[in-house]
Design an enzyme around this catalytic site. Sequence first.
Site, PDB file in Angstrom:
ATOM      1  N   HIS A 109       0.857  -1.191   0.000  1.00 36.64           N
ATOM      2  CA  HIS A 109       0.000   0.000   0.000  1.00 36.64           C
ATOM      3  C   HIS A 109       0.891   1.237   0.000  1.00 36.64           C
ATOM      4  CE1 HIS A 109      -3.484   2.506   0.744  1.00 36.64           C
ATOM      5  NE2 HIS A 109      -2.745   3.151   1.619  1.00 36.64           N
ATOM      6  N   GLN A 173      11.025   2.223  -4.749  1.00 36.87           N
ATOM      7  CA  GLN A 173      11.192   1.542  -3.451  1.00 36.87           C
ATOM      8  C   GLN A 173      10.403   0.232  -3.415  1.00 36.87           C
ATOM      9  OE1 GLN A 173      13.285   2.483  -1.021  1.00 36.87           O
ATOM     10  NE2 GLN A 173      13.916   4.051  -2.473  1.00 36.87           N
TER      11      GLN A 173
END
Length: 210
Positions: A109, A173
């Site tokens: 998320h 990331q």
Amino acid sequence: MKKIVVLVSGSGSNLQAIIDACQQHQINGQVVAVISNKAGVYALERASQANIPTHVISHHDYPSREIFDQAVATIIDTYHPDLIILAGYMRILTPDFVDHYAGKMLNIHPSLLPKYPGLHTHRRAIEAGDSEHGTTIHFVTQELDGGPIILQAKVPIFADDEEQDVIDRILVQEHQIYPLVIKWFCDNRLKMLNDAAYLDDKRIPASGYG
Ligand code: GAR
């Protein structure tokens, strides 16, 4: 070798990072199927290019969330997977579906949960004037974006950032940390017990690692 089913709704750049990590034997696992609730998304093309079976199950074809999720679970279970990965899968899950895969379903998320569950996380972080944002990998439980946190990665937000700048910075990331966490799971190092996450039998702090 663990069997992994990946659920997607979009571009599938995280799916690609996971496929690559499996193919390079960084993960002791194999993506055995990719399921999308949307036809024509690029994630399906990525799966096909890797010779991974794909399924499109459109939520528009089902009268309720429950019946849709049952159809998805029926397909998933034909593969007998060890792990279900949500990689940009933009559906709210029903309690039965979540319970069926308890302890073996992970989500990524794009926020530093518990901040900004739900949609438009990057925009909300920019509008709030936050100087940092991030992404979170967690076990899936019945609470939306609320399961035990495993690992987070942070990125800066700069004053002149557009939403897309932050989205792109986060994705870089994500492509690092999602394969890493999946590797932990496939090496039997990662578990969920009583609503907490454990790595090597050590309880992961509620805020996650990272
Ligand atoms: C990722 O940034 C992921 O964190 C986010 O969707 C993007 C999918 O990108 N997931 C959610 O927002 C789930 N609520 P991708 O399709 O290129 O992997």
